[in-house]
Design a protein around this motif. Sequence first.
Motif, short mmCIF file in Angstrom:
data_model
loop_
_atom_site.label_atom_id
_atom_site.label_comp_id
_atom_site.label_asym_id
_atom_site.label_seq_id
_atom_site.Cartn_x
_atom_site.Cartn_y
_atom_site.Cartn_z
N PHE A 19 0.83 -1.20 0.00
CA PHE A 19 0.00 0.00 0.00
C PHE A 19 0.87 1.26 0.00
N ALA A 20 1.94 1.25 0.79
CA ALA A 20 2.85 2.40 0.85
C ALA A 20 3.54 2.61 -0.50
N LEU A 21 3.97 1.51 -1.13
CA LEU A 21 4.60 1.62 -2.44
C LEU A 21 3.62 2.13 -3.49
N THR A 22 2.35 1.74 -3.36
CA THR A 22 1.33 2.23 -4.28
C THR A 22 1.16 3.74 -4.15
N LEU A 23 1.18 4.22 -2.92
CA LEU A 23 1.08 5.66 -2.70
C LEU A 23 2.27 6.39 -3.32
N LEU A 24 3.48 5.84 -3.17
CA LEU A 24 4.66 6.45 -3.76
C LEU A 24 4.57 6.47 -5.28
N LEU A 25 4.05 5.37 -5.86
CA LEU A 25 3.91 5.29 -7.31
C LEU A 25 2.89 6.33 -7.80
N CYS A 26 1.81 6.49 -7.05
CA CYS A 26 0.80 7.50 -7.41
C CYS A 26 1.40 8.90 -7.36
N PHE A 27 2.25 9.14 -6.38
CA PHE A 27 2.90 10.45 -6.29
C PHE A 27 3.81 10.68 -7.49
N ALA A 28 4.55 9.64 -7.90
CA ALA A 28 5.43 9.76 -9.07
C ALA A 28 4.61 10.02 -10.34
N LEU A 29 3.45 9.38 -10.45
CA LEU A 29 2.56 9.64 -11.58
C LEU A 29 2.09 11.09 -11.57
N ALA A 36 7.12 5.94 -14.09
CA ALA A 36 6.00 5.54 -13.25
C ALA A 36 4.80 5.13 -14.11
N ARG A 37 4.66 5.77 -15.27
CA ARG A 37 3.57 5.38 -16.18
C ARG A 37 3.77 3.96 -16.68
N TRP A 38 5.01 3.61 -17.06
CA TRP A 38 5.26 2.26 -17.57
C TRP A 38 5.13 1.21 -16.47
N VAL A 39 5.63 1.53 -15.28
CA VAL A 39 5.48 0.59 -14.16
C VAL A 39 4.01 0.40 -13.83
N SER A 40 3.26 1.50 -13.80
CA SER A 40 1.83 1.41 -13.49
C SER A 40 1.10 0.60 -14.56
N GLY A 41 1.47 0.83 -15.84
CA GLY A 41 0.84 0.08 -16.92
C GLY A 41 1.06 -1.41 -16.78
N ALA A 42 2.31 -1.79 -16.43
CA ALA A 42 2.60 -3.21 -16.25
C ALA A 42 1.82 -3.79 -15.07
N LEU A 43 1.79 -3.06 -13.97
CA LEU A 43 1.06 -3.53 -12.79
C LEU A 43 -0.44 -3.61 -13.04
N LEU A 44 -0.97 -2.62 -13.76
CA LEU A 44 -2.40 -2.65 -14.08
C LEU A 44 -2.73 -3.83 -14.99
#
Length: 331
Positions: A19-29, A36-44
């Motif tokens: 959950f904490a890492l998700t918040l950090l990723l959202c902040f980077a987005l 962060a967009r590519w990491v988020s795309g892969a995770l999604l």
Amino acid sequence: MFANSIDNTPLDLRQGIRFALTLLLCFALFQGCNWARWVSGALLGVGCLGAVVAGILLLQTTPLAVALFFLGQIYAGCACILFVVPSVCQFFAGTPTPPSSPPRKPDASTGTIKSPIASPYPLPEFQPEIEIIQACRDRFGPPPRSLSDKEAAICRLELSPRIQDIFEEKNDSMLQILVDQHLLRDRGKIVWGHLIQANQRLFDPNNTDTLAADVIYSLDPYFDGRARLLRRLAQDLFTYKGTVPTEPELQDLVRAITNERERIMGYKLPLSYCRGKLVFCTTCFLQPSHMPEGFLAQSVFPLLVNLKETKAVMMLPYHFWPSQLINQWRL
């Protein structure tokens, strides 16, 4: 966490860390980090697949399985937004968005808008930028150059018949760029350019049309290792869009940026605005086949410039870029 609501089990430490890492990723987005967009795309994508599979497996045991299918659709929709919506692609490419705040006020002491470049040029040279632009020059060769037929074909700027008809119908001054492109190809100098604004379709991976964009550049070697200053100028100019600057020398340029249908060909920015540095603004064609992946993923790129013979400029095709620049573009 969704699984816990099904199994009625408490959260463990690993889920808290996720959950904490998700918040950090959202902040980077939110900050516009392209990685962060590519990491988020892969995770999604993984999340979408996992939600659908879990929904199938739990279909006979809990009615919440249907919710998992909807969750998978939400994941897929978010991934599409990150990579398909042009305005989102433009945001992650580093192109600024129009200002929502009122126009800036003139400096009280001079009556003119302050230069976005601080004096006395605090940014040191960034050696990787120098190495990359020099590698582009080495790979393309010094002017005058004689390219092979294959290399000349790679460099060729072409409009689709539909776009060509539109420009010819309006007798658009940009057509001169197509006429002068050989002057850039054969005798152009390679410098850093930075995007001010571009046709929204250039941010679409599915676009194949060569379209218009406004860029700034300088022939001054000072910028070889300071492309960040060009970025600062480009962003500052874009914030003027829709306003009337106090500085008279900027008014024609800002009007053209606001109109988007006006053409800016070899416009020299005021020296006072650039702290004595010679910087130009111009409208150019950007061709998908000249860019890695075929669309605008970054806002800084090498340009071919030949001010002695033409006001036209064009992007150096990525086939002549070093691998480091190509990898940065794809990230």
